[in-house]
Design an enzyme around this catalytic site. Structure first.
Site, short mmCIF file in Angstrom:
data_model
loop_
_atom_site.label_atom_id
_atom_site.label_comp_id
_atom_site.label_asym_id
_atom_site.label_seq_id
_atom_site.Cartn_x
_atom_site.Cartn_y
_atom_site.Cartn_z
N THR A 27 39.71 30.42 44.43
CA THR A 27 38.91 31.63 44.24
C THR A 27 37.68 31.30 43.42
O THR A 27 37.79 30.77 42.31
CB THR A 27 39.76 32.71 43.54
OG1 THR A 27 40.79 33.10 44.43
CG2 THR A 27 38.93 33.93 43.17
N HIS A 178 49.01 33.50 52.52
CA HIS A 178 49.17 33.38 51.06
C HIS A 178 50.39 34.19 50.63
O HIS A 178 50.33 35.41 50.53
CB HIS A 178 47.91 33.91 50.37
CG HIS A 178 47.80 33.57 48.92
ND1 HIS A 178 48.87 33.12 48.16
CD2 HIS A 178 46.74 33.61 48.06
CE1 HIS A 178 48.46 32.91 46.91
NE2 HIS A 178 47.18 33.21 46.83
N ASN A 181 51.80 32.86 44.13
CA ASN A 181 51.00 33.19 42.94
C ASN A 181 50.96 34.67 42.55
O ASN A 181 50.00 35.14 41.92
CB ASN A 181 49.57 32.64 43.09
CG ASN A 181 49.58 31.13 43.22
OD1 ASN A 181 50.57 30.48 42.88
ND2 ASN A 181 48.50 30.56 43.73
N TYR A 183 50.86 37.46 44.39
CA TYR A 183 50.16 38.46 45.20
C TYR A 183 51.17 39.19 46.10
O TYR A 183 52.37 39.00 45.97
CB TYR A 183 48.98 37.80 45.93
CG TYR A 183 48.03 37.22 44.89
CD1 TYR A 183 47.32 38.08 44.05
CD2 TYR A 183 47.93 35.86 44.68
CE1 TYR A 183 46.50 37.58 43.04
CE2 TYR A 183 47.11 35.35 43.66
CZ TYR A 183 46.40 36.22 42.85
OH TYR A 183 45.61 35.74 41.83
N ASN A 238 50.71 35.92 36.97
CA ASN A 238 50.73 37.34 37.35
C ASN A 238 52.08 38.00 37.06
O ASN A 238 52.52 38.90 37.79
CB ASN A 238 50.32 37.54 38.82
CG ASN A 238 48.83 37.31 39.05
OD1 ASN A 238 48.01 37.69 38.21
ND2 ASN A 238 48.48 36.69 40.17
C1 PHB Z 1 42.74 33.45 40.70
O1 PHB Z 1 41.74 34.09 41.04
O2 PHB Z 1 42.94 33.13 39.53
C2 PHB Z 1 43.72 33.08 41.71
C3 PHB Z 1 43.56 33.54 42.99
C4 PHB Z 1 44.49 33.18 43.95
C5 PHB Z 1 45.54 32.38 43.60
C6 PHB Z 1 45.68 31.91 42.31
C7 PHB Z 1 44.76 32.26 41.36
O3 PHB Z 1 46.43 32.04 44.50
#
Ligand code: PHB
Length: 367
Positions: A27, A178, A181, A183, A238
């Site tokens: 990102t 995805h 992490n 999401y 997260n």
């Molecule tokens: C972030 O923006 O920190 C981020 C985004 C996507 C990911 C991990 C971190 O999978």
């Protein structure tokens, strides 16, 4: 140490990659506003990195609701598709390959980023408990998300399907789901965030349902050969947790085999939060999975080579080193020094810390 395996060809789905160093999704929050549209600066960034065996794009929202950070790009509008097409054309002109990472952030968002300024959505009404949301008004506290109604989930699966179609139109070589992490898909998988009592919650089979439905939709569009999936079994970024990640992921990966995917991308260590991988057997996932295993998290050239020669993985995805080293494969091959990455310019801003990290050739020319 010789890096013969790292620099040997390997099949990924029906593609043959020239070596094993993949650019991980990163990102960078530099798309054009309004509209979350990839721009010419982004074209140059990906062009500079096209010597990766394959590039996985930065996480890209499948819908306005899927957005969780200021300035991230989407793949649901004509303008976004056109912007991405310039990127894929340039990477291909350089002889590279690029997959798009399909993203819905779920609760990791803020009402100011959401259509209609509604609350972000999630499997259950549980807020991210650490950190803050990156919004256009600066960092803001996370809010308690709205739990999705069971009837809303098929529509999100359809958005993944449409995003996969759009990625094809934009000239990508494939897509990565995805599911890592913290999401949306990860929020459904893990029982720290999924407290549902319907067919998408409770037992492992139910918590895996959404991601398997998405995988079905995306492979309908692309065929399994051009689809990968990213998971983070031990990740705590997260505010994530699960009571039995080994059982969850052993089950999930076994179920994923039916799709004959190109690869399984495993975040073994993200580096953005404290996590313990001591009790997790990543190699069990590799044994269960019927295709290529891509490892990610803190690897160097030497540890990457060891992982490959010990038959622990088939590809290694490098993240942060690709931010500051556009020619990372060549640097690793030569054993050259790496440029250090500046975290202050990771997210948002202009060409500084984005396009100005030199290649070895540029360094030699200015020496
Ligand atoms: C972030 O923006 O920190 C981020 C985004 C996507 C990911 C991990 C971190 O999978």
């Amino acid at each position: 140490m010789t890096l013969n395996t790292l620099f040997s060809e390997q099949k990924l789905g029906d593609l043959t990659l020239p070596h094993r160093i993949v650019m991980a999704p990163l990102t960078r929050s530099r798309s054009s506003q309004p509209g979350d549209i990839p721009n010419d600066m982004n074209v140059e960034y990906y062009k500079q990195r096209s010597s990766a065996a394959m590039i996985i794009s930065e996480a890209t929202q499948i819908s306005p609701q899927g957005k969780g950070y200021a300035f991230t790009p989407g793949i649901y509008s004509e303008e976004q598709i056109a912007g991405w097409k310039k990127i894929t054309d340039e990477v291909h002109a350089q002889g590279g390959r690029i997959f798009m990472q399909l993203w819905h952030v779920g609760r990791v968002s803020h009402s100011s980023l959401q259509p209609g300024n509604f609350l972000p959505v999630a499997p259950s009404a549980i807020a991210v408990s650490e950190g803050q949301a990156f919004t256009y008004e600066g960092m803001q506290d996370f809010e308690t998300p709205r739990a999705l109604d069971e009837s809303e989930i098929p529509a999100i699966v359809t958005q993944y399907r449409q995003a996969a179609i759009n990625a094809k139109q934009a000239g990508f070589d494939g897509v990565e789901i995805h599911a890592a992490n913290g999401y949306l898909l990860d929020q459904f998988l893990k029982d720290g965030t999924n407290k549902r009592t319907d067919i998408y919650g409770g037992k492992i089979e139910n918590r895996s349902r959404f991601v398997l439905d998405v995988t079905q939709a995306v492979t309908d569009v692309w065929g399994g050969d051009r689809v990968g999936i990213r998971i983070s079994p031990t990740g705590t970024f997260n505010s994530m947790s699960d009571s039995n990640p080994q059982a969850l992921y052993n089950y999930l990966v076994e179920k994923l085999n039916q799709f004959n995917l190109a690869y399984l991308h495993v975040v073994e260590e993200l580096g953005l939060s404290e996590e313990s991988t001591d009790n997790f057997d990543f190699n069990a996932l590799r044994s269960i999975f019927n295709s290529a295993y891509m490892a990610n998290g803190g690897y160097t050239g030497d540890t990457a080579e060891q992982s490959l020669t010990n038959d622990r993985s088939d590809f290694i995805a490098f993240g942060v080193p690709f931010i500051s080293n556009p020619d990372l494969p060549e640097r690793i091959r030569q054993g050259a020094d790496l440029n250090e990455a500046d975290p202050n310019t990771f997210y948002g801003g202009d060409a500084k810390g984005y396009l100005d990290y030199p290649s070895l050739n540029q360094q030699a020319a200015s020496a």
